[in-house]
Design an enzyme around this catalytic site. Structure first.
Site, PDB file in Angstrom:
ATOM      1  N   LYS A  11       7.695  -8.538   1.466  1.00  0.00           N
ATOM      2  CA  LYS A  11       7.603  -7.192   2.051  1.00  0.00           C
ATOM      3  C   LYS A  11       6.798  -7.197   3.356  1.00  0.00           C
ATOM      4  CE  LYS A  11       8.148  -4.857  -2.447  1.00  0.00           C
ATOM      5  NZ  LYS A  11       7.588  -3.829  -3.373  1.00  0.00           N
ATOM      6  N   TYR A  51      16.567   0.902  -2.876  1.00  0.00           N
ATOM      7  CA  TYR A  51      15.704   1.473  -3.925  1.00  0.00           C
ATOM      8  C   TYR A  51      16.291   2.775  -4.484  1.00  0.00           C
ATOM      9  CZ  TYR A  51      11.784  -1.831  -3.429  1.00  0.00           C
ATOM     10  OH  TYR A  51      10.977  -2.953  -3.458  1.00  0.00           O
ATOM     11  N   PHE A  59       6.996   8.476  -5.547  1.00  0.00           N
ATOM     12  CA  PHE A  59       6.576   7.483  -4.553  1.00  0.00           C
ATOM     13  C   PHE A  59       7.713   7.015  -3.640  1.00  0.00           C
ATOM     14  CE2 PHE A  59       7.406   5.203  -8.604  1.00  0.00           C
ATOM     15  CZ  PHE A  59       8.406   4.318  -8.198  1.00  0.00           C
ATOM     16  N   ARG A 104       1.118 -11.510  -6.312  1.00  0.00           N
ATOM     17  CA  ARG A 104       0.527 -10.199  -6.024  1.00  0.00           C
ATOM     18  C   ARG A 104      -0.995 -10.220  -6.164  1.00  0.00           C
ATOM     19  NH1 ARG A 104       5.453  -6.846  -8.825  1.00  0.00           N
ATOM     20  NH2 ARG A 104       6.520  -6.195  -6.913  1.00  0.00           N
ATOM     21  N   ASN A 114       2.649  -4.231  -2.079  1.00  0.00           N
ATOM     22  CA  ASN A 114       2.441  -5.277  -3.080  1.00  0.00           C
ATOM     23  C   ASN A 114       3.190  -6.582  -2.811  1.00  0.00           C
ATOM     24  OD1 ASN A 114       4.944  -4.346  -3.742  1.00  0.00           O
ATOM     25  ND2 ASN A 114       4.445  -3.717  -5.828  1.00  0.00           N
ATOM     26  N   HIS A 117       9.113  -8.267  -3.712  1.00  0.00           N
ATOM     27  CA  HIS A 117      10.051  -7.638  -4.656  1.00  0.00           C
ATOM     28  C   HIS A 117      10.805  -8.735  -5.386  1.00  0.00           C
ATOM     29  CE1 HIS A 117      13.480  -5.507  -6.341  1.00  0.00           C
ATOM     30  NE2 HIS A 117      14.198  -6.494  -5.859  1.00  0.00           N
ATOM     31  N   GLU A 128      21.813  -6.626  -6.326  1.00  0.00           N
ATOM     32  CA  GLU A 128      20.889  -6.708  -5.181  1.00  0.00           C
ATOM     33  C   GLU A 128      21.276  -7.845  -4.234  1.00  0.00           C
ATOM     34  OE1 GLU A 128      16.918  -6.889  -6.765  1.00  0.00           O
ATOM     35  OE2 GLU A 128      17.015  -4.828  -7.518  1.00  0.00           O
TER      36      GLU A 128
HETATM   37  P1  RTP Z   1       9.813  -4.201  -6.984  1.00  0.00           P
HETATM   38  O1  RTP Z   1      11.008  -3.415  -7.442  1.00  0.00           O
HETATM   39  O2  RTP Z   1       9.382  -3.867  -5.569  1.00  0.00           O
HETATM   40  O3  RTP Z   1       9.967  -5.674  -7.221  1.00  0.00           O
HETATM   41  O4  RTP Z   1       8.549  -3.816  -7.887  1.00  0.00           O
HETATM   42  P2  RTP Z   1       8.506  -3.595  -9.440  1.00  0.00           P
HETATM   43  O5  RTP Z   1       9.842  -3.884 -10.064  1.00  0.00           O
HETATM   44  O6  RTP Z   1       7.339  -4.350  -9.946  1.00  0.00           O
HETATM   45  O7  RTP Z   1       8.214  -2.047  -9.525  1.00  0.00           O
HETATM   46  P3  RTP Z   1       9.238  -0.813  -9.577  1.00  0.00           P
HETATM   47  O8  RTP Z   1       8.890   0.016 -10.768  1.00  0.00           O
HETATM   48  O9  RTP Z   1      10.647  -1.274  -9.420  1.00  0.00           O
HETATM   49  O10 RTP Z   1       8.798   0.012  -8.284  1.00  0.00           O
HETATM   50  C1  RTP Z   1       9.261  -0.348  -6.995  1.00  0.00           C
HETATM   51  C2  RTP Z   1       8.106  -0.287  -6.013  1.00  0.00           C
HETATM   52  O11 RTP Z   1       7.671   1.046  -5.887  1.00  0.00           O
HETATM   53  C3  RTP Z   1       6.263   1.078  -5.723  1.00  0.00           C
HETATM   54  N1  RTP Z   1       5.645   1.848  -6.783  1.00  0.00           N
HETATM   55  N2  RTP Z   1       4.678   2.664  -6.554  1.00  0.00           N
HETATM   56  N3  RTP Z   1       2.615   4.566  -6.853  1.00  0.00           N
HETATM   57  C4  RTP Z   1       3.304   4.170  -7.917  1.00  0.00           C
HETATM   58  O12 RTP Z   1       3.084   4.595  -9.032  1.00  0.00           O
HETATM   59  C5  RTP Z   1       4.353   3.208  -7.726  1.00  0.00           C
HETATM   60  N4  RTP Z   1       5.118   2.722  -8.679  1.00  0.00           N
HETATM   61  C6  RTP Z   1       5.943   1.852  -8.061  1.00  0.00           C
HETATM   62  C7  RTP Z   1       5.747  -0.336  -5.784  1.00  0.00           C
HETATM   63  O13 RTP Z   1       5.548  -0.807  -4.464  1.00  0.00           O
HETATM   64  C8  RTP Z   1       6.872  -1.075  -6.466  1.00  0.00           C
HETATM   65  O14 RTP Z   1       6.908  -2.431  -6.053  1.00  0.00           O
HETATM   66 MG    MG Z   2      11.639  -3.066  -9.380  1.00  0.00          MG
END
Ligand code: RTP
Ligand code: MG
Length: 143
Positions: A11, A51, A59, A104, A114, A117, A128
């Site tokens: 990122k 996304y 968010f 991370r 973070n 991805h 994806e």
């Molecule tokens: P990613 O998709 O980026 O690999 O991350 P992830 O699966 O660990 O998390 P996901 O639930 O898919 O959320 C995508 C991205 O959104 C941001 N996020 N912010 N503020 C919050 O509560 C929150 N929750 C998620 C994070 O940057 C996350 O990587």
């Molecule tokens: Mg995710």
């Protein structure tokens, strides 16, 4: 365990911190091989489409704003159990909760910024990967 592929994005925070190589080293140490890679500065439409599942989340706007704040490095990683292995070395979404030694924990500042991805299932990985790469752009690793 079958050989799988997963979609990885370094990122804008990590690209800005100039740690692409250090993160690639983590992929290689875990036995994940790069089979496609491209640097890009995503448009709002591209990041929002990627996304899409999070569009209704509070968010979403900040997430898209962050993802278009600078260039990203996008790659397809191949290896045994690649989806879960990649998620393991990435660590938890919130770097404060990420296990020591994960990407991370070592390279991310906050849940919003973070560093990386990774696809969360083989099914989503296929979607994806095709979002960013044509089939002809993938280079299967024969050794
Ligand atoms: P990613 O998709 O980026 O690999 O991350 P992830 O699966 O660990 O998390 P996901 O639930 O898919 O959320 C995508 C991205 O959104 C941001 N996020 N912010 N503020 C919050 O509560 C929150 N929750 C998620 C994070 O940057 C996350 O990587
Ligand atoms: Mg995710």
């Amino acid at each position: 365990m079958a050989v799988e592929r997963t979609l990885s994005i370094i990122k804008p925070d990590a690209v800005g911190n100039n740690v692409i190589g250090q993160i690639y080293t983590r992929f290689e140490a875990a036995g994940l091989k790069v089979v496609a890679a491209r640097m890009a500065h995503l448009t709002e439409k591209e990041a929002g489409g990627f996304y899409e599942v999070h569009r209704a989340r509070p968010f979403f706007k900040d997430l898209v704003g962050f993802m278009i704040s600078g260039p990203v490095m996008i790659q397809v990683l191949e290896g045994e159990n690649a989806v879960a292995k990649h998620r393991d070395i990435m660590g938890a979404t919130d770097p404060k909760k990420a296990a020591p030694g994960t990407i991370r924990a070592d390279f991310a500042a906050s849940i919003d910024e973070n560093a990386v991805h990774g696809s969360d299932s083989a099914e989503n990985a296929a979607v994806e990967i095709s979002y960013f790469f044509r089939a002809t752009e993938l280079c299967p690793r024969t050794r």
